[in-house]
Structures are given as structure tokens and as C-alpha cells.
Design an enzyme around this catalytic site. Structure first.
Site, PDB file in Angstrom:
ATOM      1  N   ARG A   1      -8.579  38.695 -12.336  1.00  0.00           N
ATOM      2  CA  ARG A   1      -7.258  38.091 -12.212  1.00  0.00           C
ATOM      3  C   ARG A   1      -6.959  37.842 -10.741  1.00  0.00           C
ATOM      4  O   ARG A   1      -7.374  38.591  -9.858  1.00  0.00           O
ATOM      5  CB  ARG A   1      -6.221  39.037 -12.813  1.00  0.00           C
ATOM      6  CG  ARG A   1      -4.781  38.521 -12.850  1.00  0.00           C
ATOM      7  CD  ARG A   1      -4.644  37.342 -13.754  1.00  0.00           C
ATOM      8  NE  ARG A   1      -3.236  37.118 -14.139  1.00  0.00           N
ATOM      9  CZ  ARG A   1      -2.744  35.934 -14.457  1.00  0.00           C
ATOM     10  NH1 ARG A   1      -3.527  34.861 -14.448  1.00  0.00           N
ATOM     11  NH2 ARG A   1      -1.483  35.802 -14.828  1.00  0.00           N
TER      12      ARG A   1
ATOM     13  N   VAL B   1      -6.152  28.530 -14.764  1.00  0.00           N
ATOM     14  CA  VAL B   1      -5.504  28.211 -13.488  1.00  0.00           C
ATOM     15  C   VAL B   1      -3.993  28.175 -13.686  1.00  0.00           C
ATOM     16  O   VAL B   1      -3.260  27.701 -12.829  1.00  0.00           O
ATOM     17  CB  VAL B   1      -5.999  26.866 -12.908  1.00  0.00           C
ATOM     18  CG1 VAL B   1      -7.417  26.986 -12.378  1.00  0.00           C
ATOM     19  CG2 VAL B   1      -5.889  25.727 -13.920  1.00  0.00           C
TER      20      VAL B   1
ATOM     21  N   SER C   1      -0.613  38.842 -17.199  1.00  0.00           N
ATOM     22  CA  SER C   1      -1.224  37.725 -17.910  1.00  0.00           C
ATOM     23  C   SER C   1      -1.109  37.934 -19.411  1.00  0.00           C
ATOM     24  O   SER C   1      -1.068  39.065 -19.893  1.00  0.00           O
ATOM     25  CB  SER C   1      -2.702  37.606 -17.527  1.00  0.00           C
ATOM     26  OG  SER C   1      -3.364  36.665 -18.353  1.00  0.00           O
TER      27      SER C   1
ATOM     28  N   THR D   1      -5.056  26.923 -20.385  1.00  0.00           N
ATOM     29  CA  THR D   1      -6.018  27.990 -20.175  1.00  0.00           C
ATOM     30  C   THR D   1      -7.204  27.637 -21.050  1.00  0.00           C
ATOM     31  O   THR D   1      -7.145  26.678 -21.815  1.00  0.00           O
ATOM     32  CB  THR D   1      -5.368  29.345 -20.568  1.00  0.00           C
ATOM     33  OG1 THR D   1      -4.261  29.573 -19.695  1.00  0.00           O
ATOM     34  CG2 THR D   1      -6.317  30.514 -20.463  1.00  0.00           C
TER      35      THR D   1
END
Length: 574
Positions: free
Chosen positions: A112, A404, A456, A385
Site C-alpha cells: 500500500r 491507483v 483501503s 482498481t
């Protein structure tokens, strides 16, 4: 940073003395063993499923040269950086759940992105104190320090069989020789053209002749080929030191960003213990923080373990799943962050006792309003993603989700590198309790700080059952969590890889208090029943793109499927 004790922690503190998934210091305990004979066979052949046929073929090429699933993962991820930059790339990061066939061990790779040391939350505020969406989503201030190159070097060096250069070779070749961009990439470039035009290197790369690549045109990426060649030649240091690092820092700072060489040299991909949860005889191995996805999936499954979904009609089944989603996303907003910076009550969140308490608040025929703890509403989540799944001939497995963040990341290409930077800074709680672009809220646990990883939703997962195994994941912003959850449930119901990838989907994330529904998910009677229970159903067009590999261990048969919502994807058995 520590959380103050609240009623949920106090009410359960005595119940969580044993049987939890995490140790007293907050580190994950060893995962429970897989079901019997889960690792006693080898498939004898391999399968790869990704969102782009170039990437799938790159993975199969590396496997054919003697590589394993982890070498193939390097090939797939790096090729996606070339052919699918709208969703992932060298300038972004990834999370991966690995299964090592040799010893049956499960591993989580955390690549990450991190905040630069000079991060200042004030840079993401307008003069009136409201969030500055442009600073958070576009340009160099929106970009975290990339993690993908370090993660690929770690995957190759620690778990692969082949030299890193050999696994990166397909991506380098495609970048140099060129390829024809698909409709989705051309559409993403067209949709972000005004942003790309703001930075000369971005316009030069993505807008040849001042416009997006034409249909059928061959598009080359020589600068990124050079960046990957340096990574291939020098490993981790080929990106985070030397020529590439200097170009990245120079470009970012010239455009108003705050990266330093120390930010790059200090970056490390990390190996962590994955979360493991048992559900109805299946072992689900999934992502720990800084992913919120694994915690949420485990919490939802723990809640659902008190019901027999197979005996319910469609409306009742959806009702209980939605209510479990609602409660898990509430906790997602309150507690989760980077485990290197924040102490989280994971013992509580992953406890079956906590799930039992939450289950008691679910009425059998009525929706629970999220307005008990009102929050702000937010825009639609996106699909920016990518995920791919791999099982090799020896039974090694890789579930990898890479991103990204938003479409085309920050839109900012660092001159001379070909690297499109992410816009992951928006995944921090830049303004506490204000939603990010995916509508997710955050607390101080996910506040930005130099070197910290932003939370995330990526949820790469491996599911091991009595006779079948699945490697699964999906893009989708905040809907990643619920899409992967539903895929797991469908796998447990006995569905094939193709059925799982194609299945219609629905999503609830606590706030806004609506159920996002794909057309065709519910028939008219089910929709009416859910509406009478108090749910607001809202159509949503964009779903996917799930990629699934399954292994029927009893028949020793592999199956691979790419989401039919994206025609350019490919799931292939070798």
C-alpha cells in the site's frame, strides 16, 4: 494513537479473553488450519484470470517458462500497468493474499502507498475549511509514495522462482512494441482529458496529437519501459533510488508536491499475517489492516453464521446480508487504520461474541435505519482498481488487488518515467467524518501522517472448503468488500467461477442509507418485499470487474473466469 474505551468495547471486554483472531498486542495470531486435505493435492496445471487478456497471457507466459504463481503475479501486475493504467500501475500499490503450497502457509503482502513525510492536512482544505477535492484527487499533492514496485520486488525475491527481470519482460516488451488500447482505457483518457491537459508529461503520454488514442491505434510507453527495466536490473533500488527516484521527486516538486528522496528510500513493502475466519466449514483467508475489507468481510460472515441463508427466500436472505453489511461498515468508519500507527480493537471486531451481539439487533422483517448515527452522504463509488487471481500447477495461489485509486489516478505523470501517480491521499480521512470520493467516512484512526498507509477496501481472498478452493477479488471502491463477500457466498453455494464472476450484485455501506442494486439482481416480488421492510433500493450501473479461479480438488480441475462486464478480460486455464 489510542482509542478511548466506549460502550462496545466495555460490553465485550470480558467475553474476548480467548478464541480471538488477534493477540493481545494487536498482531494477528496464526490462522486456524485449513480443512482436511486442502493442501494434499497439486492441480498439475495452472489458471490465471485478470481484467485484460494481455495481462493474463503475460502471466501464462511466465508460468510456461518455469515460474510459479508469484512470478506470474509480477508479470500480470506489471502488464496491467501498461495496458490498464486507468485502474492500477507502477505509480500505485497493491495488496495480495498468497498461499504457499509447499508448507500450506498463508501470507499477506502489503504494498500500500504511504503519505510523504511533509503531508499537511491543511493542503487539502478550502479557505472555508471544506474538503478540497481537487487537491485530494488530482495532481502531485494527491499522490502517496508508490508501493507496487517494492511489492513486486518482494514477491519475486522472496517467493518467486525466476529472476525479476524475466517476470517483468512481458510488460517491458508490450510497453516498447506497443498495443491497441481497449475501449475502456480510451474512454478513461477521454473522460479525464481536461485533467491530463494540466500537466505536460500527462498530455504527452495519454493525448498524442492532443486527443486520446484512436480506436485501433498502436500505443507505446517507452518511458515506463525504461522505468521497468531499471526495476528489473536493480530490484527495489531501481525504483526507490537512483535515476527513477530523482526524476519522480523532481517532477513532483516542480508541480507543487512535497515528495523527497527520503520518502522513496524509506518505503518498504511489508509482509503481514492475513485474517482468517471459518464460516460453515469453509476457511476464508483475507486481507488485514491497512485493508478494511478483510475485517468487514469477517465481521459480516460472523454475523451471518447465526442464520441458514440456504433456507431463506430471496428477500429474507438479502435482508440479513444487508443488515450485516450495514453494521460492518459502521465499524469500518469508526475504528480502522494503519496497524503501524493505530491500535484497533480487532479482538472485538473479529469476535463471534461481538457478532452475536450485533445479530441480536437485527429484526427479522424490518430494516434498521442507519440514521441512529447520522453521517453525511457522498457520491457514487467507482470502479478504478483491478484484481487478478492465479493458481499454479503446484497449488500456489495469489489473490492480488492493485490500484491507483480513482480513474487515471492523480492524472499526473512524472516526466521522464512514464509513471502515472496514484491519488490515494484521498483514502485518508483528510477531514474527519467527511466522506471521500467513495462515500466512506473516517476518524482520527485514518488521519494522514508521514509514512502512514491509508486505509483501503481492497479484499483479495482465498476460500478453502471441504472439496473446493477459490481465489477471488474485485475492484469497485467501497463495493469491493460487498462484491467479494457475495462472491464468497456464491462459491460456498456451489457456483462455478463463471457464475460467481457474472452474478448480479447489491451493496450497502451504512451511509448513505440506500441499497445500491445492479439491474436484474432482484425480481419484482423481492424488490417489493425489501421496500416494505424499509429499504431504499437505488439502481447502479457500474459493477465489476471480478476475476475468479476455482479448484475442484476432488476432480482435480481448475476453472478461471473474468467478469463478463468487461469484454477485454480473460480467465484461462493452461
Amino acid at each position: 494513537m489510542r482509542f478511548s474505551v466506549n460502550w462496545r468495547v466495555l460490553a465485550l471486554s470480558l467475553l474476548l479473553a480467548g478464541g480471538s483472531a488477534f493477540a493481545a498486542d494487536g498482531s494477528p495470531k496464526a490462522a486456524p488450519p485449513a480443512p482436511a486435505h486442502a493442501g494434499s493435492l497439486r492441480p498439475g496445471h495452472a489458471a490465471v484470470a485478470s481484467a485484460n487478456f494481455h495481462a493474463t497471457e503475460a502471466g501464462l507466459e511466465v508460468l510456461a517458462k518455469g515460474g510459479n504463481a508469484f512470478d506470474a503475479a509480477v508479470a500480470v501486475a506489471s502488464t496491467l500497468s501498461i495496458v490498464e493504467p486507468e485502474s492500477s500501475g507502477t505509480g500505485g500499490g497493491f495488496m495480495a493474499v498468497l498461499h504457499l503450497a509447499k508448507d500450506g502457509r498463508d501470507v499477506f503482502i502489503d504494498a500500500r502507498e504511504t503519505a510523504p513525510a511533509a503531508v499537511n492536512p491543511r493542503d487539502y482544505l478550502n479557505p472555508d475549511g471544506s474538503p478540497n477535492r481537487d487537491a485530494a484527487l488530482r495532481g502531485p499533492l494527491s499522490a502517496g509514495i508508490p508501493g507496487q514496485p517494492a511489492g513486486l520486488a518482494l514477491l519475486s525475491g522472496r517467493y518467486g522462482r525466476l529472476p525479476l527481470a524475466q517476470s517483468l519482460a512481458p510488460a517491458i516488451r508490450i510497453a516498447r512494441d506497443g498495443f491497441q488500447p481497449d475501449e475502456r482505457l480510451r474512454g478513461a483518457i477521454a473522460g479525464t482529458q481536461k485533467d491530463l491537459e494540466r500537466w505536460p508529461a500527462s498530455a504527452a503520454k495519454y493525448l498524442p496529437g492532443g486527443k486520446p488514442p484512436a480506436k485501433g491505434a498502436v500505443w507505446r510507453d517507452p518511458d515506463q519501459a525504461r522505468t521497468l527495466e531499471l526495476l528489473a536490473a536493480h530490484g527495489h533500488d531501481g525504483f526507490y533510488r537512483g535515476e527513477t527516484a530523482q526524476k519522480l521527486v523532481d517532477a513532483v516538486r516542480a508541480a507543487g508536491g512535497n515528495w523527497t528522496l527520503a520518502d522513496l528510500t524509506g518505503y518498504q513493502a511489508k509482509e503481514r499475517t492475513p485474517i482468517s475466519v471459518d464460516y460453515r466449514g469453509y476457511k476464508i483467508v483475507t486481507a488485514p489492516p491497512p485493508s478494511s475489507g478483510g475485517v468487514a468481510i469477517a465481521e459480516i460472515l460472523n454475523i451471518l453464521s447465526g442464520y441458514d441463508l440456504t433456507k431463506m427466500d430471496a428477500a429474507t436472505r438479502a435482508h440479513y446480508i444487508i443488515e450485516a453489511m450495514r453494521r460492518a461498515f459502521r465499524d469500518h468508519n469508526d475504528y480502522l487504520g494503519d496497524p503501524d500507527f493505530v491500535q484497533m480493537p480487532l479482538d472485538m471486531l473479529l469476535s463471534p461474541y461481538y457478532a452475536a451481539g450485533l445479530r441480536q439487533g437485527i429484526l427479522p422483517d424490518k430494516a434498521t435505519p442507519s440514521s441512529m448515527l447520522p453521517r453525511a452522504e457522498a457520491p457514487e463509488p467507482g470502479m478504478h482498481t483491478t484484481h487478478f487471481s492465479i493458481i499454479d500447477a503446484d497449488g500456489n495461489m495469489a489473490a492480488v488487488t492493485s490500484t491507483v485509486n480513482y480513474t487515471m489516478g492523480s492524472g499526473f505523470v512524472a516526466a521522464g518515467t512514464g509513471v502515472l501517480l496514484n491519488d490515494e491521499m484521498d483514502d485518508f480521512a483528510l477531514v474527519p467524518n467527511k466522506p471521500n470520493v467513495y462515500g466512506l467516512l473516517g476518524s482520527a484512526a485514518n488521519a494522514p501522517k508521514g509514512g502512514k498507509r491509508m486505509l483501503s477496501s481492497m479484499s483479495p481472498s482465498i476460500v478453502i472448503g471441504p472439496g473446493r478452493t477459490a481465489v477471488i477479488g474485485s475492484p469497485g471502491g467501497s463495493t469491493i468488500i460487498t462484491q467479494v463477500l457475495e462472491g464468497i457466498l456464491h462459491f460456498i453455494d456451489g457456483e462455478s467461477a463463471q457464475q460467481i464472476a457474472a452474478h448480479k450484485r447489491f451493496h450497502h455501506q451504512y451511509l448513505p442509507d440506500v441499497v445500491k442494486v445492479e439491474d436484474g439482481t432482484f425480481d419484482a416480488a423481492t424488490s417489493e418485499a425489501l421496500t416494505k421492510m424499509g429499504y431504499t433500493l437505488k439502481p447502479r450501473e457500474s459493477w465489476g470487474f471480478m476475476n475468479v479461479v476455482t479448484w475442484d480438488r476432488e476432480a482435480n480441475k481448475l476453472d478461471a473466469a473474468s467478469d463478463p462486464r468487461r469484454p477485454s478480460g480473460l480467465g484461462k486455464v493452461q
